[in-house]
Scaffold this motif. Sequence first.
Motif, mmCIF file in Angstrom:
data_model
loop_
_atom_site.group_PDB
_atom_site.id
_atom_site.type_symbol
_atom_site.label_atom_id
_atom_site.label_comp_id
_atom_site.label_asym_id
_atom_site.label_seq_id
_atom_site.Cartn_x
_atom_site.Cartn_y
_atom_site.Cartn_z
ATOM 1 N N LYS A 112 0.832 -1.204 0.000
ATOM 2 C CA LYS A 112 0.000 0.000 0.000
ATOM 3 C C LYS A 112 0.868 1.257 0.000
ATOM 4 C CE LYS A 112 -4.389 -1.533 1.884
ATOM 5 N NZ LYS A 112 -5.563 -1.087 2.651
ATOM 6 N N LYS A 113 0.436 2.256 -0.768
ATOM 7 C CA LYS A 113 1.149 3.524 -0.772
ATOM 8 C C LYS A 113 0.983 4.192 0.590
ATOM 9 C CE LYS A 113 0.792 4.481 -5.722
ATOM 10 N NZ LYS A 113 0.308 5.421 -6.762
ATOM 11 N N TYR A 114 2.066 4.759 1.078
ATOM 12 C CA TYR A 114 2.052 5.300 2.427
ATOM 13 C C TYR A 114 1.045 6.438 2.612
ATOM 14 C CZ TYR A 114 6.294 2.555 3.047
ATOM 15 O OH TYR A 114 7.192 1.526 3.116
ATOM 16 N N GLU A 115 0.879 7.277 1.589
ATOM 17 C CA GLU A 115 -0.033 8.409 1.745
ATOM 18 C C GLU A 115 -1.495 7.989 1.807
ATOM 19 O OE1 GLU A 115 0.850 8.311 -2.766
ATOM 20 O OE2 GLU A 115 1.892 7.914 -0.871
ATOM 21 N N THR A 116 -1.785 6.721 1.471
ATOM 22 C CA THR A 116 -3.168 6.234 1.519
ATOM 23 C C THR A 116 -3.480 5.477 2.803
ATOM 24 O OG1 THR A 116 -2.714 4.072 0.486
ATOM 25 C CG2 THR A 116 -3.093 5.953 -0.993
ATOM 26 N N GLY A 118 -7.236 -10.706 6.163
ATOM 27 C CA GLY A 118 -7.128 -9.983 4.900
ATOM 28 C C GLY A 118 -6.147 -8.827 4.953
ATOM 29 N N LYS A 119 -5.447 -8.665 6.081
ATOM 30 C CA LYS A 119 -4.466 -7.593 6.217
ATOM 31 C C LYS A 119 -3.067 -8.201 6.240
ATOM 32 C CE LYS A 119 -5.917 -5.543 9.963
ATOM 33 N NZ LYS A 119 -6.008 -4.496 11.010
ATOM 34 N N ASN A 120 -2.343 -8.043 5.165
ATOM 35 C CA ASN A 120 -1.006 -8.617 5.089
ATOM 36 C C ASN A 120 0.037 -7.632 5.604
ATOM 37 O OD1 ASN A 120 -2.031 -10.913 3.876
ATOM 38 N ND2 ASN A 120 -1.718 -10.140 1.807
ATOM 39 N N PRO A 121 0.869 -8.046 6.543
ATOM 40 C CA PRO A 121 1.927 -7.156 7.028
ATOM 41 C C PRO A 121 3.028 -7.047 5.985
ATOM 42 C CG PRO A 121 2.194 -9.329 7.975
ATOM 43 C CD PRO A 121 0.902 -9.360 7.195
#
Length: 221
Positions: free
Chosen positions: A49-53, A77-80
């Motif tokens: 994921k883009k950091y600004e999002t 559903g949240k991948n580290p």
Amino acid sequence: MNNLKERELVIEFSIKLNETNLSPLRSGNISVRGFEDNKEGFFITPSGKKYETLKPEDIVFLSLDEEKDFLAWFNSGKNPSSEWRFHQDIYKNKWEAKAIVHSHSPHATAVSTHRKSIPPFHYMIALAGGEDIKCAEYATFGSHELSVNIINALKDRKACLMANHGQVAFGENLSKAFELAQEVENICYQYVIALKMGQPKNLSLAEMNKILDKVKNYKSG
């Protein structure tokens, strides 16, 4: 939301990775030690994921025994970050580590491709905790082998290079970990410039030991 402060800190410094050019685009990752549901662990940036999002709910919590909890976060559903393993191992092996910054900063990454320690050409090397800055041996990103190599390179130190990869630094909070990562990048930048003139003259081990004592006393005073 529980642990909102820790999640917002991770987001704040993740965005700084891009803003300061310490790590471009989606490269690098940030984590901070913490607790959730009475489990000790850490909050880390998600994968891809883009950091600004990023939003607080995107930040992933992993316990220090996450091998057993793997299905829990996978099914959520949240991948580290793909580098979660060495974050976990640093927290398990370094009690003083409260936050970790991993970056692909330009000069540190360039120097890491030579797979050599940075010698004591400048006294600021001491900020990383030793008389030099080690370079962890190469291993595939996200692997157990890489994690072992990083722990070895961090012996008696708070930062190291990662061969053909980048750098990692830890501190007693995210601000200090981030600042140390910036210092390592600056040291690598200066080292690259020095090498253009030939091999720099290094400080002696005796002098570096004096400096390490001064740095230790300065931080504790």
